[in-house]
Design an enzyme around this catalytic site. Structure first.
Site, PDB file in Angstrom:
ATOM      1  N   ASN A 209     108.926 -59.610-104.356  1.00  0.00           N
ATOM      2  CA  ASN A 209     108.967 -58.386-103.540  1.00  0.00           C
ATOM      3  C   ASN A 209     107.642 -57.648-103.667  1.00  0.00           C
ATOM      4  OD1 ASN A 209     109.129 -56.451-105.832  1.00  0.00           O
ATOM      5  ND2 ASN A 209     111.013 -57.603-106.224  1.00  0.00           N
ATOM      6  N   LYS A 340     126.359 -48.054-112.750  1.00  0.00           N
ATOM      7  CA  LYS A 340     125.554 -48.648-113.838  1.00  0.00           C
ATOM      8  C   LYS A 340     125.614 -47.797-115.107  1.00  0.00           C
ATOM      9  CE  LYS A 340     122.616 -51.130-110.588  1.00  0.00           C
ATOM     10  NZ  LYS A 340     121.587 -52.139-110.528  1.00  0.00           N
TER      11      LYS A 340
HETATM   12  O1  PMT Z   1     105.945 -50.982-108.520  1.00  0.00           O
HETATM   13  P1  PMT Z   1     105.521 -49.990-107.460  1.00  0.00           P
HETATM   14  O2  PMT Z   1     104.703 -50.644-106.366  1.00  0.00           O
HETATM   15  O3  PMT Z   1     104.869 -48.751-108.027  1.00  0.00           O
HETATM   16  O4  PMT Z   1     106.851 -49.497-106.700  1.00  0.00           O
HETATM   17  C1  PMT Z   1     107.780 -48.706-107.358  1.00  0.00           C
HETATM   18  C2  PMT Z   1     109.222 -49.131-107.038  1.00  0.00           C
HETATM   19  C3  PMT Z   1     109.503 -48.922-105.568  1.00  0.00           C
HETATM   20  C4  PMT Z   1     109.443 -50.610-107.405  1.00  0.00           C
HETATM   21  C5  PMT Z   1     110.143 -48.219-107.936  1.00  0.00           C
HETATM   22  O5  PMT Z   1     109.932 -46.875-107.588  1.00  0.00           O
HETATM   23  C6  PMT Z   1     111.595 -48.566-107.739  1.00  0.00           C
HETATM   24  O6  PMT Z   1     112.279 -48.058-106.867  1.00  0.00           O
HETATM   25  N1  PMT Z   1     112.122 -49.455-108.620  1.00  0.00           N
HETATM   26  C7  PMT Z   1     113.502 -49.989-108.539  1.00  0.00           C
HETATM   27  C8  PMT Z   1     113.542 -51.119-107.553  1.00  0.00           C
HETATM   28  C9  PMT Z   1     114.921 -51.747-107.450  1.00  0.00           C
HETATM   29  O7  PMT Z   1     115.071 -52.873-107.806  1.00  0.00           O
HETATM   30  O8  PMT Z   1     115.860 -50.927-107.054  1.00  0.00           O
HETATM   31  P2  PMT Z   1     117.430 -51.359-106.870  1.00  0.00           P
HETATM   32  O9  PMT Z   1     118.039 -50.200-106.174  1.00  0.00           O
HETATM   33  O10 PMT Z   1     117.532 -52.707-106.232  1.00  0.00           O
HETATM   34  O11 PMT Z   1     117.962 -51.485-108.351  1.00  0.00           O
HETATM   35  C10 PMT Z   1     118.584 -50.406-109.032  1.00  0.00           C
HETATM   36  C11 PMT Z   1     118.246 -50.458-110.508  1.00  0.00           C
HETATM   37  O12 PMT Z   1     118.834 -51.628-111.104  1.00  0.00           O
HETATM   38  C12 PMT Z   1     116.774 -50.513-110.821  1.00  0.00           C
HETATM   39  O13 PMT Z   1     116.529 -49.694-111.951  1.00  0.00           O
HETATM   40  C13 PMT Z   1     116.520 -51.978-111.126  1.00  0.00           C
HETATM   41  O14 PMT Z   1     115.442 -52.131-112.063  1.00  0.00           O
HETATM   42  C14 PMT Z   1     117.842 -52.415-111.741  1.00  0.00           C
HETATM   43  N2  PMT Z   1     118.189 -53.822-111.488  1.00  0.00           N
HETATM   44  C15 PMT Z   1     118.283 -54.302-110.220  1.00  0.00           C
HETATM   45  C16 PMT Z   1     118.655 -55.623-110.014  1.00  0.00           C
HETATM   46  C17 PMT Z   1     118.916 -56.442-111.120  1.00  0.00           C
HETATM   47  N3  PMT Z   1     119.256 -57.705-110.961  1.00  0.00           N
HETATM   48  N4  PMT Z   1     118.818 -55.948-112.358  1.00  0.00           N
HETATM   49  C18 PMT Z   1     118.465 -54.657-112.569  1.00  0.00           C
HETATM   50  O15 PMT Z   1     118.372 -54.199-113.725  1.00  0.00           O
END
Ligand code: PMT
Length: 408
Positions: A209, A340
């Site tokens: 991504n 979570k």
């Molecule tokens: O890295 P940059 O370019 O600075 O961009 C920053 C960012 C956009 C990546 C950051 O601000 C951000 O939003 N990070 C979370 C991205 C994400 O995966 O979001 P999500 O809504 O899909 O996941 C929710 C949470 O669960 C996140 O804390 C993620 O780390 C965690 N997760 C998700 C999937 C997974 N399989 N395991 C996880 O632990």
């Protein structure tokens, strides 16, 4: 708040030098011990006597002055400062710092100090917009220098635009914000995840991504500066590791999962800003997949949800998650914070300009499990990192106060 703080101000040559005199006066009144360094150009505008009178201390102008007792002046100033502030900061001093040039008192102090440095640029609008100056500013931002951006209006040279030294109130706010945050995470162990994961399809292809890691690296940097012991589990990114942070490089979600779990029991706080792939190819081909038909189907299987697992097994740990959303930001974030089992979720709408993936800034909402919601303005990622970390001591105390929104 500033009583007993040693603030060293570097005054460089621009018309806004006269405002720096008021700033020195305000800081002295707030109880700070203010020491002023002036460049030769600054002394063309105002004499050292002005600053000496307002600060009640000698003004430093000469790199090679030998103070009584044999101290090396620039090292002494650098080591004994809680904060160095450059105001006004000309294009010249910004360029020197960005290029690692240390050829006068101010640039050597900046290079030798390990305390926070705030730069308050002030210059003509065309100089400020010059691409070289903007490149230098961006590079210093990336290295963790703090800025109070110049204001917009009529400039002393008659031009209109951005370039005026920021309002003194904004500069005072920034100073207070940075000094208030000093070492408040001392004794805590913080684990941060950052960047993307890459999921191999075959030996030459992968799924990933757009995460650059900037957000997570900013959190790790800010936590380390505030005294925490920091371990950063990082997907592949092109960023320099923040000083004093242990970096564990990983590639896949499975590797990130293993690295996080291995260290989880020994940390106090986890900030999951990594963009972890939700799915991976069920089998990664051992040979390069050949081009055959018009379509190709790759079967994906679910990766572990690392954060959800931490939410299930946590004991004393405080969990901060991120949510990258493209629609229904608050509704989706509220679902994630409870699903979570998090203490705090930082929700960003990654479709907004200046927010989300790859940018130097972000626009976030802090979502708490009790329904509280704080909408933050656009701020640089380091400022957002500090704002998130401001909540850590409060949440650890089980409290519900403290919402300083920094002025970036
Ligand atoms: O890295 P940059 O370019 O600075 O961009 C920053 C960012 C956009 C990546 C950051 O601000 C951000 O939003 N990070 C979370 C991205 C994400 O995966 O979001 P999500 O809504 O899909 O996941 C929710 C949470 O669960 C996140 O804390 C993620 O780390 C965690 N997760 C998700 C999937 C997974 N399989 N395991 C996880 O632990």
């Amino acid at each position: 708040m500033l009583t007993g703080k040693n603030i060293t101000i570097g005054v460089t040559g621009g018309i806004a030098v006269y405002k720096a005199a008021q700033l020195v006066s305000n800081l002295a009144v707030s109880g700070a011990a203010v020491r002023v360094m002036m460049t030769e150009s600054a002394r063309e505008f105002v004499t050292p006597l002005t600053f000496q009178t307002l600060s009640g201390r000698q003004v430093y102008t000469d790199l090679f002055a030998r103070p009584a007792g044999g101290a090396v002046q620039h090292i002494d100033l650098a080591a004994s400062s809680d904060l160095v502030l450059l105001a006004p900061a000309t294009a010249n001093i910004i360029g020197k710092i960005a290029c690692g040039i240390a050829d006068d008192l101010i640039s050597t102090v900046v290079m030798a100090t390990s305390c926070p440095i705030i730069i308050c640029p002030a210059m003509n609008v065309n100089m400020y917009n010059n691409r070289v100056v903007q490149r230098n500013l961006a590079s210093l931002r990336g290295l963790g220098y703090h800025f109070v951006e110049p204001g917009v209006g009529r400039l002393a040279c008659g031009a209109e635009g951005r370039g005026r030294l920021a309002d003194l109130e904004l500069i005072m706010d920034k100073i207070n914000f940075i000094l208030a945050n000093e070492k408040d995470l001392q004794g805590l162990s913080v684990m941060v995840t950052a960047g993307p994961t890459v999921e191999p399809v075959d030996p030459v292809r992968y799924l990933t991504n757009r995460s650059s890691g900037k957000m997570g690296y900013a959190v790790a940097d800010a936590a380390a500066r505030r005294g925490a012991r920091v371990v950063l589990i990082s997907g592949p990114v092109e960023l320099k590791p923040p000083a004093g942070v242990e970096v564990i490089p990983v590639q896949t979600a499975a590797e990130m999962h293993a690295a996080v779990l291995e260290r989880f029991s020994s940390v106090d706080v986890v900030v999951m800003s990594a963009a972890v792939a939700d799915y991976r190819p069920k089998t990664a081909a051992t040979q390069k997949i050949k081009k055959h038909g018009e379509t190709l189907t790759i079967e994906l299987e679910k990766n572990p949800d690392i954060l959800a697992e931490l939410g299930r097994i946590k004991k004393h740990q405080l969990l901060v998650g991120f949510a990258a959303e493209t629609e229904d930001l608050v509704k989706n974030a509220q679902k994630k914070v409870s699903a979570k089992n998090l203490e705090l979720l930082v929700a960003n709408d990654v479709t907004l300009p200046g927010a989300g993936f790859g940018t130097d800034t972000n626009i976030a909402k802090l979502v708490f499990p009790d329904g509280r919601l704080i909408s933050l303005p656009k701020m640089d990622k380091l400022a957002l990192a500090h704002t998130i970390l401001n909540e850590v001591p409060v949440l650890r105390r089980g409290g519900k106060v403290n919402h300083i929104v920094p002025l970036s």
